[in-house]
Design an enzyme around this catalytic site. Structure first.
Site, PDB file in Angstrom:
ATOM      1  N   PRO A   1       9.886  53.514  16.945  1.00 42.91           N
ATOM      2  CA  PRO A   1      10.987  54.471  16.806  1.00 42.91           C
ATOM      3  C   PRO A   1      10.705  55.633  15.871  1.00 42.91           C
ATOM      4  O   PRO A   1       9.999  55.495  14.877  1.00 42.91           O
ATOM      5  CB  PRO A   1      12.108  53.602  16.243  1.00 42.91           C
ATOM      6  CG  PRO A   1      11.420  52.481  15.564  1.00 42.91           C
ATOM      7  CD  PRO A   1      10.093  52.295  16.214  1.00 42.91           C
ATOM      8  N   GLU A   2      11.279  56.771  16.223  1.00 40.76           N
ATOM      9  CA  GLU A   2      11.342  57.932  15.333  1.00 40.76           C
ATOM     10  C   GLU A   2      12.826  58.188  15.077  1.00 40.76           C
ATOM     11  O   GLU A   2      13.665  57.334  15.358  1.00 40.76           O
ATOM     12  CB  GLU A   2      10.635  59.131  15.975  1.00 40.76           C
ATOM     13  CG  GLU A   2       9.151  58.835  16.226  1.00 40.76           C
ATOM     14  CD  GLU A   2       8.368  60.012  16.772  1.00 40.76           C
ATOM     15  OE1 GLU A   2       8.915  61.129  16.835  1.00 40.76           O
ATOM     16  OE2 GLU A   2       7.209  59.802  17.137  1.00 40.76           O
TER      17      GLU A   2
ATOM     18  N   LYS B   1      13.735  57.383   8.613  1.00 38.97           N
ATOM     19  CA  LYS B   1      13.634  56.399   9.690  1.00 38.97           C
ATOM     20  C   LYS B   1      14.159  55.046   9.241  1.00 38.97           C
ATOM     21  O   LYS B   1      13.813  54.010   9.814  1.00 38.97           O
ATOM     22  CB  LYS B   1      12.184  56.288  10.176  1.00 38.97           C
ATOM     23  CG  LYS B   1      11.673  57.548  10.850  1.00 38.97           C
ATOM     24  CD  LYS B   1      10.189  57.489  11.136  1.00 38.97           C
ATOM     25  CE  LYS B   1       9.692  58.846  11.628  1.00 38.97           C
ATOM     26  NZ  LYS B   1       8.225  58.951  11.558  1.00 38.97           N
TER      27      LYS B   1
ATOM     28  N   ARG C   1       4.770  43.401  16.210  1.00 39.41           N
ATOM     29  CA  ARG C   1       3.581  43.582  15.358  1.00 39.41           C
ATOM     30  C   ARG C   1       3.847  43.244  13.892  1.00 39.41           C
ATOM     31  O   ARG C   1       2.924  43.239  13.086  1.00 39.41           O
ATOM     32  CB  ARG C   1       3.073  45.019  15.495  1.00 39.41           C
ATOM     33  CG  ARG C   1       2.268  45.216  16.751  1.00 39.41           C
ATOM     34  CD  ARG C   1       1.908  46.663  16.990  1.00 39.41           C
ATOM     35  NE  ARG C   1       0.990  47.182  15.981  1.00 39.41           N
ATOM     36  CZ  ARG C   1       0.495  48.411  16.021  1.00 39.41           C
ATOM     37  NH1 ARG C   1       0.820  49.223  16.997  1.00 39.41           N
ATOM     38  NH2 ARG C   1      -0.310  48.822  15.088  1.00 39.41           N
TER      39      ARG C   1
END
Length: 261
Positions: free
Chosen positions: A2-3, A55, A104
């Site tokens: 995501p940004e 973010k 991750r």
DNA sequence: AATTATGTTGCTAT
DNA sequence: CATAGCAACATAAT
């Protein structure tokens, strides 16, 4: 991955699911995820509307704030069938469970006391917000003054501007019809203005395109809502030339050599 | 096997 | 002192 737009949509969702309720439990499934605070200390806390800074997703829980950074593969979704193993679960008194999934495991979370939040944000979200406050080209030029490198890389510097990542930088340059390899000192006032409009346009359009309970990232088969990102070889939507891919500072850049000067 | 991935941080060279 | 570039973090998919 995501940004700013994805985090903004996520925060709106979390606010809709959780605000005006009380915390039943904050469960830590992966001990590596929570970097500060005591999860038992928020039991019973009132939940205020979640909001975004840079973010980061901030969820006010009583006199503390649960701060979540999704990094590359994180997402905040409601519990349900078919979900992947969570790293963190926030259960509300109405039974709603918000889970932090993160394949991750690069994402992080912190419990921060209200009094310590300003200091925390100064460290973890130092850049100025490009949205929703309206900024102009002169503001962007000033924000990146002193930089000597390529404009695409400069746009990604979170210490100057918050929320613009690898996708947003490519998209903003394309919208502005500015070559991402152009150097910051060489850009003209009209180009700065177009770049700022490009950043705002990318944010607004991406929020609209990705609005919904769960954003499916491109790597997981999501629909690509972007003009050039991930479209090497495709026709430029503006001039029809082939979109090219190059690498800048180790990151993929997509651009159109036909109309980005 | 090698390459790629939408982020951040810390190191080193300039 | 400030900036630029790169490795590292951990995992999955092509």
């Amino acid at each position: 991955m995501p940004e700013l737009p994805e985090v903004e949509v996520t925060c709106r969702n979390v606010a809709r699911w959780t605000s005006a309720r009380r915390v039943r439990e904050l469960a830590v499934d992966d001990p590596a995820v929570l970097r500060s605070g005591d999860p038992t200390s928020v039991v019973g806390a009132n939940v205020a509307p979640a909001y975004r800074r840079a973010k980061l997703c901030l969820i006010p829980l009583g006199t503390q704030v649960l701060v979540v950074h999704l990094r590359m593969t994180g997402k905040l979704v409601r519990a349900g069938p078919g979900r992947r193993a969570p790293r963190l679960r926030l259960t509300l008194d109405d039974g709603c469970v918000v889970v932090f999934e993160d394949v991750r495991r690069l994402g992080q979370a912190w419990l921060v006391l209200d009094a310590e939040l300003p200091g925390f944000l100064a460290t973890h979200a130092p850049g100025a917000e490009p949205w929703p406050v309206v900024r102009d080209g002169e503001w962007l030029r000033a924000a990146l003054s002193g930089k000597r490198g390529p404009v695409k890389t400069a746009l990604m510097d979170g210490r100057r501007i918050s929320g613009v990542g690898n996708i947003g930088a490519s998209e903003a340059c394309w919208r502005a019809a500015v070559d991402p390899q152009r150097r910051v000192p060489d850009l003209s006032p009209p180009e700065w203005s177009r770049l700022m409009d490009g950043v705002r346009g990318w944010i607004g359009d991406t929020i609209a395109a990705e609005d919904g309970d769960e954003i499916v990232y491109l790597q997981h088969g999501g629909v690509n809502p972007f003009h050039v990102y991930g479209r090497a070889g495709a026709a430029c939507p503006r001039c029809g030339a082939a979109i090219a891919r190059l690498v800048q500072s180790g990151r993929a850049t997509f651009h159109c050599a036909g109309c980005q000067a």
